[in-house]
Design a protein around this motif. Structure first.
Motif, PDB file in Angstrom:
ATOM      1  N   SER A   6       0.830  -1.201   0.000  1.00  0.00           N
ATOM      2  CA  SER A   6       0.000   0.000   0.000  1.00  0.00           C
ATOM      3  C   SER A   6       0.866   1.254   0.000  1.00  0.00           C
ATOM      4  CB  SER A   6      -0.922  -0.020   1.220  1.00  0.00           C
ATOM      5  OG  SER A   6      -0.696   1.098   2.036  1.00  0.00           O
ATOM      6  N   PRO A   7       0.389   2.324  -0.639  1.00  0.00           N
ATOM      7  CA  PRO A   7       1.175   3.569  -0.666  1.00  0.00           C
ATOM      8  C   PRO A   7       1.298   4.190   0.720  1.00  0.00           C
ATOM      9  CG  PRO A   7      -1.006   3.917  -1.596  1.00  0.00           C
ATOM     10  CD  PRO A   7      -0.857   2.441  -1.374  1.00  0.00           C
ATOM     11  N   HIS A   8       0.469   3.738   1.640  1.00  0.00           N
ATOM     12  CA  HIS A   8       0.501   4.313   2.990  1.00  0.00           C
ATOM     13  C   HIS A   8       1.465   3.568   3.899  1.00  0.00           C
ATOM     14  CE1 HIS A   8      -2.797   6.792   1.821  1.00  0.00           C
ATOM     15  NE2 HIS A   8      -3.518   5.743   1.520  1.00  0.00           N
ATOM     16  N   SER A   9       2.003   2.430   3.433  1.00  0.00           N
ATOM     17  CA  SER A   9       2.873   1.661   4.306  1.00  0.00           C
ATOM     18  C   SER A   9       4.227   2.349   4.394  1.00  0.00           C
ATOM     19  CB  SER A   9       3.022   0.236   3.803  1.00  0.00           C
ATOM     20  OG  SER A   9       3.772   0.229   2.613  1.00  0.00           O
ATOM     21  N   ILE A  10       4.902   2.128   5.493  1.00  0.00           N
ATOM     22  CA  ILE A  10       6.204   2.746   5.706  1.00  0.00           C
ATOM     23  C   ILE A  10       7.101   1.670   6.300  1.00  0.00           C
ATOM     24  CG2 ILE A  10       5.582   3.643   8.000  1.00  0.00           C
ATOM     25  CD1 ILE A  10       7.144   6.213   7.101  1.00  0.00           C
ATOM     26  N   PRO A  11       8.355   1.593   5.864  1.00  0.00           N
ATOM     27  CA  PRO A  11       9.226   0.543   6.400  1.00  0.00           C
ATOM     28  C   PRO A  11       9.366   0.667   7.914  1.00  0.00           C
ATOM     29  CG  PRO A  11      10.239   1.614   4.503  1.00  0.00           C
ATOM     30  CD  PRO A  11       9.033   2.421   4.863  1.00  0.00           C
ATOM     31  N   PRO A  12       9.536  -0.458   8.597  1.00  0.00           N
ATOM     32  CA  PRO A  12       9.686  -0.412  10.054  1.00  0.00           C
ATOM     33  C   PRO A  12      11.016   0.206  10.451  1.00  0.00           C
ATOM     34  CG  PRO A  12      10.119  -2.627   9.261  1.00  0.00           C
ATOM     35  CD  PRO A  12       9.641  -1.831   8.075  1.00  0.00           C
ATOM     36  N   LEU A  13      11.118   0.543  11.731  1.00  0.00           N
ATOM     37  CA  LEU A  13      12.396   0.989  12.275  1.00  0.00           C
ATOM     38  C   LEU A  13      13.248  -0.256  12.481  1.00  0.00           C
ATOM     39  CD1 LEU A  13      11.036   3.426  15.016  1.00  0.00           C
ATOM     40  CD2 LEU A  13      12.018   4.064  12.799  1.00  0.00           C
ATOM     41  N   GLN A  14      14.444  -0.281  11.900  1.00  0.00           N
ATOM     42  CA  GLN A  14      15.378  -1.395  12.070  1.00  0.00           C
ATOM     43  C   GLN A  14      16.216  -1.085  13.305  1.00  0.00           C
ATOM     44  OE1 GLN A  14      15.687  -4.020   9.942  1.00  0.00           O
ATOM     45  NE2 GLN A  14      14.477  -3.341   8.197  1.00  0.00           N
TER      46      GLN A  14
END
Length: 109
Positions: A6-14
């Motif tokens: 989805s365009p709203h997803s954002i990668p997690p904090l690693q």
């Protein structure tokens, strides 16, 4: 599931190092950021409310610690479903870069 497509997803904090330390830094960041209020912080789940400066809309910002994966998943969504002109993504990317600078989070590989 993370809506990775989805365009709203954002990668997690690693997380770099211990998740507990990164979590504490995350909480500290949220507490010091104007317009953000922590509503709930229990058992590896945190929810905060973010109010936009101009229109005073409320966005929900959520974080979920996943120690087994070494990440903190995050998402930010407008409560009203209106298009937010990238405000949510910018907010979370600013948080990411601050935690990277502080050494708690790694850059996305």
């Amino acid at each position: 599931s993370d809506d990775t497509g989805s365009p709203h997803s954002i990668p997690p904090l690693q997380v770099a190092g211990e998740l507990a330390l990164a979590w504490a830094a995350l909480v500290n960041y949220l507490e010091q950021t104007s317009g953000l209020t922590i509503i709930e912080n229990t058992g590896g789940y945190l929810r905060a409310e973010a109010r936009t400066r101009i229109l005073r809309f409320v966005d929900d910002v959520e974080f979920m610690g996943r120690p087994e994966d070494g990440i903190i998943a995050m998402r930010s969504a407008s409560r009203l479903g209106y298009y937010d002109f990238g405000t949510n993504r910018r907010r979370l990317e600013a948080l990411r870069s601050d935690l990277i600078d502080a050494g708690f989070v790694r850059t996305i590989e």
